[in-house]
Design a protein around this motif. Structure first.
Motif, PDB file in Angstrom:
ATOM      1  N   THR A 161       0.836  -1.200   0.000  1.00  0.00           N
ATOM      2  CA  THR A 161       0.000   0.000   0.000  1.00  0.00           C
ATOM      3  C   THR A 161       0.870   1.249   0.000  1.00  0.00           C
ATOM      4  OG1 THR A 161      -1.805  -1.121   1.155  1.00  0.00           O
ATOM      5  CG2 THR A 161      -1.734   1.286   1.326  1.00  0.00           C
ATOM      6  N   SER A 162       1.841   1.286   0.901  1.00  0.00           N
ATOM      7  CA  SER A 162       2.727   2.440   1.010  1.00  0.00           C
ATOM      8  C   SER A 162       3.501   2.674  -0.289  1.00  0.00           C
ATOM      9  CB  SER A 162       3.694   2.222   2.184  1.00  0.00           C
ATOM     10  OG  SER A 162       4.569   3.313   2.308  1.00  0.00           O
TER      11      SER A 162
ATOM     12  N   PRO B  13      -1.106  -4.432  -5.617  1.00  0.00           N
ATOM     13  CA  PRO B  13      -1.254  -5.846  -5.962  1.00  0.00           C
ATOM     14  C   PRO B  13      -1.639  -6.751  -4.793  1.00  0.00           C
ATOM     15  CG  PRO B  13       0.660  -4.930  -7.054  1.00  0.00           C
ATOM     16  CD  PRO B  13       0.158  -3.875  -6.122  1.00  0.00           C
ATOM     17  N   VAL B  14      -1.109  -6.517  -3.620  1.00  0.00           N
ATOM     18  CA  VAL B  14      -1.450  -7.382  -2.480  1.00  0.00           C
ATOM     19  C   VAL B  14      -2.891  -7.136  -2.051  1.00  0.00           C
ATOM     20  CG1 VAL B  14      -0.905  -7.962  -0.076  1.00  0.00           C
ATOM     21  CG2 VAL B  14       0.951  -7.602  -1.731  1.00  0.00           C
ATOM     22  N   HIS B  15      -3.335  -5.897  -2.053  1.00  0.00           N
ATOM     23  CA  HIS B  15      -4.735  -5.583  -1.714  1.00  0.00           C
ATOM     24  C   HIS B  15      -5.673  -6.291  -2.694  1.00  0.00           C
ATOM     25  CE1 HIS B  15      -7.752  -2.630   0.028  1.00  0.00           C
ATOM     26  NE2 HIS B  15      -8.423  -3.206  -0.946  1.00  0.00           N
ATOM     27  N   ARG B  16      -5.344  -6.200  -3.986  1.00  0.00           N
ATOM     28  CA  ARG B  16      -6.189  -6.854  -5.001  1.00  0.00           C
ATOM     29  C   ARG B  16      -6.191  -8.367  -4.812  1.00  0.00           C
ATOM     30  NH1 ARG B  16      -3.576  -3.353  -9.093  1.00  0.00           N
ATOM     31  NH2 ARG B  16      -2.595  -5.276  -9.767  1.00  0.00           N
ATOM     32  N   LEU B  17      -5.051  -8.936  -4.490  1.00  0.00           N
ATOM     33  CA  LEU B  17      -4.972 -10.384  -4.272  1.00  0.00           C
ATOM     34  C   LEU B  17      -5.842 -10.808  -3.093  1.00  0.00           C
ATOM     35  CD1 LEU B  17      -3.582 -13.142  -4.885  1.00  0.00           C
ATOM     36  CD2 LEU B  17      -1.863 -12.471  -3.208  1.00  0.00           C
ATOM     37  N   LEU B  18      -5.797 -10.047  -2.014  1.00  0.00           N
ATOM     38  CA  LEU B  18      -6.555 -10.404  -0.811  1.00  0.00           C
ATOM     39  C   LEU B  18      -8.053 -10.173  -0.950  1.00  0.00           C
ATOM     40  CD1 LEU B  18      -4.129  -9.019   1.923  1.00  0.00           C
ATOM     41  CD2 LEU B  18      -4.541 -11.421   1.329  1.00  0.00           C
ATOM     42  N   THR B  19      -8.462  -9.311  -1.864  1.00  0.00           N
ATOM     43  CA  THR B  19      -9.885  -9.000  -1.984  1.00  0.00           C
ATOM     44  C   THR B  19     -10.578  -9.760  -3.107  1.00  0.00           C
ATOM     45  OG1 THR B  19      -9.372  -7.049  -3.320  1.00  0.00           O
ATOM     46  CG2 THR B  19      -9.695  -6.720  -0.941  1.00  0.00           C
ATOM     47  N   ARG B  20      -9.832 -10.587  -3.818  1.00  0.00           N
ATOM     48  CA  ARG B  20     -10.483 -11.430  -4.826  1.00  0.00           C
ATOM     49  C   ARG B  20     -10.310 -12.876  -4.398  1.00  0.00           C
ATOM     50  NH1 ARG B  20      -6.400 -13.471  -8.858  1.00  0.00           N
ATOM     51  NH2 ARG B  20      -4.526 -12.378  -8.280  1.00  0.00           N
TER      52      ARG B  20
END
Length: 135
Positions: free
Chosen positions: A53-54, A109-116
């Motif tokens: 995120t940062s 990318p990590v946010h998208r991975l965790l939310t799909r």
């Protein structure tokens, strides 16, 4: 998302040695379950999310030459098991810039991975057994 292979080796009790390329980390559980030699696996996931995120927010601000002086991200598990991510932006930013930076905070990318719905395939590894000594 490109990545190097991550390997995990067993240590004492629940302590694990994690290798990622030339980098080495330790994962564990707090006492009394583990020896508290490192963050828990869940905390490592939160660290990945906060770091990503940062980086995404900083990259956007730098690309547009916006006056983002500092970004602070705090991530934790909420009472219902949800992930709570606090994003603090410091700098003389316009409201529209802040909005775009916060939008970018939700697109790393990590946010998208965790939310799909991520598909995880477990493949058994066949390890060579030592030959039995013939007596």
């Amino acid at each position: 998302m490109t990545t190097r292979i991550v390997t995990v080796a067993e240590g004492v009790r629940l302590t694990r040695s994690v290798s990622i390329g030339t980098h080495h980390l330790t994962a564990d559980e707090p006492e009394p379950i583990g020896a508290d030699e490192g963050p828990t696996p869940g905390e490592l996931v939160l660290a990945a999310l906060g770091s990503c995120t940062s980086m995404a927010v900083r990259a956007l601000a730098d690309r547009h030459e916006w006056p983002l002086e500092r970004i602070d991200v705090a991530v934790r598990f909420g009472k219902q098991g949800e992930i709570v991510k606090n994003v603090g932006l410091t700098g003389d930013l316009e409201p529209a810039q802040r909005e775009q930076l916060l939008t970018a905070a939700g697109r790393c990318p990590v946010h998208r991975l965790l939310t799909r719905e991520a598909k995880i395939v477990t493949v058994p590894a066949l390890l060579a057994e030592p030959e039995a000594s013939h007596v």
